[in-house]
Motif scaffolding. Structure first.
Motif, PDB file in Angstrom:
ATOM      1  N   GLY A  10     -56.903  -1.154   8.797  1.00 18.03           N
ATOM      2  CA  GLY A  10     -55.737  -1.607   7.814  1.00 18.03           C
ATOM      3  C   GLY A  10     -54.284  -0.937   8.254  1.00 18.03           C
ATOM      4  O   GLY A  10     -54.186  -0.718   9.418  1.00 18.03           O
ATOM      5  N   LEU A  11     -53.393  -1.357   7.359  1.00 15.55           N
ATOM      6  CA  LEU A  11     -51.952  -0.979   7.330  1.00 15.55           C
ATOM      7  C   LEU A  11     -51.719   0.377   6.618  1.00 15.55           C
ATOM      8  O   LEU A  11     -52.206   0.309   5.425  1.00 15.55           O
ATOM      9  CB  LEU A  11     -50.838  -2.063   6.866  1.00 15.55           C
ATOM     10  N   VAL A  12     -51.177   1.473   7.375  1.00 13.27           N
ATOM     11  CA  VAL A  12     -51.029   2.651   6.952  1.00 13.27           C
ATOM     12  C   VAL A  12     -49.614   3.361   7.335  1.00 13.27           C
ATOM     13  O   VAL A  12     -49.272   2.967   8.418  1.00 13.27           O
ATOM     14  CB  VAL A  12     -52.113   3.454   7.257  1.00 13.27           C
ATOM     15  N   GLN A  13     -49.158   4.046   6.578  1.00  7.76           N
ATOM     16  CA  GLN A  13     -47.822   4.659   7.307  1.00  7.76           C
ATOM     17  C   GLN A  13     -48.146   5.799   7.905  1.00  7.76           C
ATOM     18  O   GLN A  13     -49.051   6.440   7.874  1.00  7.76           O
ATOM     19  CB  GLN A  13     -46.996   5.051   5.813  1.00  7.76           C
ATOM     20  N   ALA A  14     -47.185   6.024   8.660  1.00  9.27           N
ATOM     21  CA  ALA A  14     -47.255   7.421   9.727  1.00  9.27           C
ATOM     22  C   ALA A  14     -47.676   8.773   8.949  1.00  9.27           C
ATOM     23  O   ALA A  14     -47.033   8.697   7.964  1.00  9.27           O
ATOM     24  CB  ALA A  14     -46.153   7.447  10.383  1.00  9.27           C
TER      25      ALA A  14
END
Length: 117
Positions: A10-14
């Motif tokens: 998925g998409l995740v922040q640093a």
């Protein structure tokens, strides 16, 4: 014939976390070393981590040591990759593989991991 199915990308922040799973069917899961690899755009597929039959021995790419953890549950025919403190350079398609002899010969379809800065 073995089938490997990855999930959990998925998409995740640093700085965030993801947990990838690899479900295996066909063959005896506990008889094989399993591993995680990844491929970033324009780059070759690279080793990330692998795990022994019992799960007691693990190996990691230097850049993920201390941040990623590979585990397996032989009763569930499933392998996992816990990824913490994610960095943008971890962005890639992640594949699970099954090793035969000294070579990983069976692959899943991959799961996309995107880490935004």
């Amino acid at each position: 014939q073995v089938q490997l199915v990855e999930s959990g990308g998925g998409l995740v922040q640093a700085g965030g976390s993801l947990r990838l799973s690899c479900a295996a069917s066909g063959g005896t899961f506990s008889n094989y070393v399993m591993g995680w690899f990844r491929q970033a755009p324009g780059k070759e597929r690279e080793f990330v981590a692998d795990i022994s039959l019992s799960g007691l021995i693990t190996n990691y790419k230097d850049s993920v040591k201390g941040r990623f953890a590979i585990t397996r549950d032989n009763a569930k025919n499933t392998m996992y990759l816990q990824m913490n403190s994610l960095k943008p350079e971890d962005t890639a398609i992640y594949y699970c593989g099954r090793r035969t002899g000294n070579t990983f010969t069976s692959w899943g379809q991959g799961t996309q991991v995107t880490v935004s800065s």
